[in-house]
Write a protein that holds these residues in place. Structure first.
Motif, mmCIF file in Angstrom:
data_model
loop_
_atom_site.group_PDB
_atom_site.id
_atom_site.type_symbol
_atom_site.label_atom_id
_atom_site.label_comp_id
_atom_site.label_asym_id
_atom_site.label_seq_id
_atom_site.Cartn_x
_atom_site.Cartn_y
_atom_site.Cartn_z
ATOM 1 N N PRO A 88 0.794 -1.404 0.460
ATOM 2 C CA PRO A 88 -0.213 0.486 -0.509
ATOM 3 C C PRO A 88 1.260 1.605 0.167
ATOM 4 O O PRO A 88 1.976 1.355 0.178
ATOM 5 C CB PRO A 88 -0.734 0.156 1.410
ATOM 6 N N HIS A 89 0.013 2.081 -0.577
ATOM 7 C CA HIS A 89 1.226 3.885 -0.172
ATOM 8 C C HIS A 89 1.111 4.276 0.655
ATOM 9 O O HIS A 89 0.034 4.793 1.543
ATOM 10 C CB HIS A 89 0.482 4.869 -1.109
ATOM 11 N N SER A 90 2.543 4.262 1.079
ATOM 12 C CA SER A 90 2.981 4.574 2.038
ATOM 13 C C SER A 90 3.274 6.334 2.431
ATOM 14 O O SER A 90 3.317 6.719 3.728
ATOM 15 C CB SER A 90 4.003 3.806 2.466
ATOM 16 N N LEU A 114 2.227 10.736 1.042
ATOM 17 C CA LEU A 114 1.271 11.448 0.175
ATOM 18 C C LEU A 114 2.139 11.912 -0.742
ATOM 19 O O LEU A 114 2.691 13.235 -1.135
ATOM 20 C CB LEU A 114 1.108 12.556 1.755
ATOM 21 N N ASP A 115 0.525 11.960 -1.858
ATOM 22 C CA ASP A 115 1.840 12.527 -3.241
ATOM 23 C C ASP A 115 0.999 13.942 -3.223
ATOM 24 O O ASP A 115 -0.298 14.013 -3.224
ATOM 25 C CB ASP A 115 1.260 11.531 -4.585
ATOM 26 N N ILE A 116 1.572 15.115 -3.520
ATOM 27 C CA ILE A 116 1.199 15.968 -3.900
ATOM 28 C C ILE A 116 1.711 16.601 -5.365
ATOM 29 O O ILE A 116 3.095 16.742 -5.909
ATOM 30 C CB ILE A 116 2.120 16.794 -3.035
ATOM 31 N N ALA A 156 5.227 14.067 -12.223
ATOM 32 C CA ALA A 156 5.712 14.727 -11.882
ATOM 33 C C ALA A 156 4.929 15.467 -10.104
ATOM 34 O O ALA A 156 4.106 15.740 -9.885
ATOM 35 C CB ALA A 156 6.414 16.171 -11.544
ATOM 36 N N HIS A 157 5.904 14.638 -9.197
ATOM 37 C CA HIS A 157 4.934 15.467 -7.867
ATOM 38 C C HIS A 157 6.135 15.069 -7.111
ATOM 39 O O HIS A 157 7.344 14.117 -6.784
ATOM 40 C CB HIS A 157 3.831 14.033 -7.515
ATOM 41 N N LEU A 158 5.156 15.519 -5.707
ATOM 42 C CA LEU A 158 6.378 15.128 -4.057
ATOM 43 C C LEU A 158 5.494 14.447 -3.807
ATOM 44 O O LEU A 158 4.420 14.224 -3.507
ATOM 45 C CB LEU A 158 6.976 16.821 -3.358
ATOM 46 N N HIS A 159 6.711 13.284 -2.947
ATOM 47 C CA HIS A 159 5.946 11.840 -2.067
ATOM 48 C C HIS A 159 6.576 12.331 -0.971
ATOM 49 O O HIS A 159 7.704 12.230 -0.644
ATOM 50 C CB HIS A 159 6.294 10.168 -2.592
ATOM 51 N N TRP A 160 5.676 13.143 -0.097
ATOM 52 C CA TRP A 160 5.986 13.030 1.378
ATOM 53 C C TRP A 160 5.324 11.800 2.137
ATOM 54 O O TRP A 160 4.208 11.875 2.138
ATOM 55 C CB TRP A 160 5.146 14.142 1.465
HETATM 56 ZN ZN LIG Z 1 3.977 8.124 -3.096
#
Ligand SMILES: [Zn+2]
Length: 266
Positions: free
Chosen positions: A167-169, A171-173, A246-250
């Protein structure tokens, strides 16, 4: 006259559950956080022998416990130096996401890539399970690390080209390449590097097992060991590693549990 005799004096006390000024939101689900008021004699809290963050707000001390995403429904017990604490884990429906990744290496990596990933996962896990003293006494107020809409992506069950993966661990921005990424709170840069899935990555230790992670960066502006203040630039948004754009994974980790970063933002 008659009524006056019958109606007792009613003292209205409006008791409201403390709304935390700085503590994260309490959300007792897998991938959530339990904010637990402590009795005076409880000074240490442990989850599976590992220490749990303790802080105070308005004179009350709290344990702030990260609930791992893999936690089943039911009761979790934390041990302490006094009485054990039991937490009820509530159901929560995370969404599913089906992604198509063109580069097949990211869906079914070869042995060399798997070895690389295993080394990187161990390195990151050592950081996540570390517990360093905090420099703060009240919980740090977190701000958003980059501008953009929060996709409700934490905890999503993911299928890459039809195959289920972890699962995605975080938050994508979504944000354009080159947009500033800042530290959401004070901390120490504990790792920087280029990782197979995560691309260019920075890990910041905020103390007491609270660690943030920033992935897929196009540029890293900090070095391992560096103290960073809230709002200082740590890198730029990019599309390195396993991404579809493109995104930030936080990511946020508490007592080695990846938890929903949205719970830290007021
Ligand atoms: Zn992500």
């Amino acid at each position: 006259m008659f009524l006056k005799k019958l109606v007792p004096i009613i003292i209205c006390t409006f008791y409201s559950f403390p709304s935390f000024a700085q503590l994260p939101q309490d959300s007792r689900r897998a991938g959530g956080i339990a904010v637990i008021p402590l009795t005076a004699n409880t000074t240490q809290v442990f989850y599976e022998q590992n220490p749990v963050l303790i802080t105070q707000e308005q004179g009350q001390r709290y344990a702030v416990f990260g609930i791992p995403l893999s936690t089943p429904l039911g009761t979790v017990t934390l041990t302490t130096n006094a009485n054990p604490i039991q937490i009820d884990i509530k159901p929560y429906a995370y969404a599913e996401q089906r992604l198509t990744v063109k580069n097949q290496d990211y869906v079914n990596p070869n042995q060399e890539q798997l070895d690389r990933y295993a080394r990187e996962a161990k390195e990151q896990n050592d950081i996540y399970s570390s517990f360093n003293p905090s420099t703060w006494t009240t919980f740090p107020n977190f701000i958003r690390p980059t501008a953009g809409k929060f996709s409700n992506s934490f905890g999503r069950k993911r299928f890459f080209n039809g195959e289920e993966r972890a699962p995605h661990s975080g938050l994508d921005i979504p944000a354009p390449v080159g947009q500033k990424v800042i530290a959401p709170a004070d901390g120490i840069v504990v790792q920087t590097g280029n990782y197979f899935f995560n691309g260019n990555t920075v890990l910041v230790d905020h103390g007491q097992g609270l660690i943030s992670m920033f992935c897929h960066l196009s540029k890293i502006n900090v070095e391992k060991g560096q103290h960073i203040r809230q709002g200082e630039q740590l890198g730029l948004v990019g599309n390195t590693g396993r991404v579809t754009g493109a995104h930030l994974h936080w990511g946020m980790s508490l007592n080695n549990a990846r938890v929903d970063p949205q719970l830290f933002i007021k």
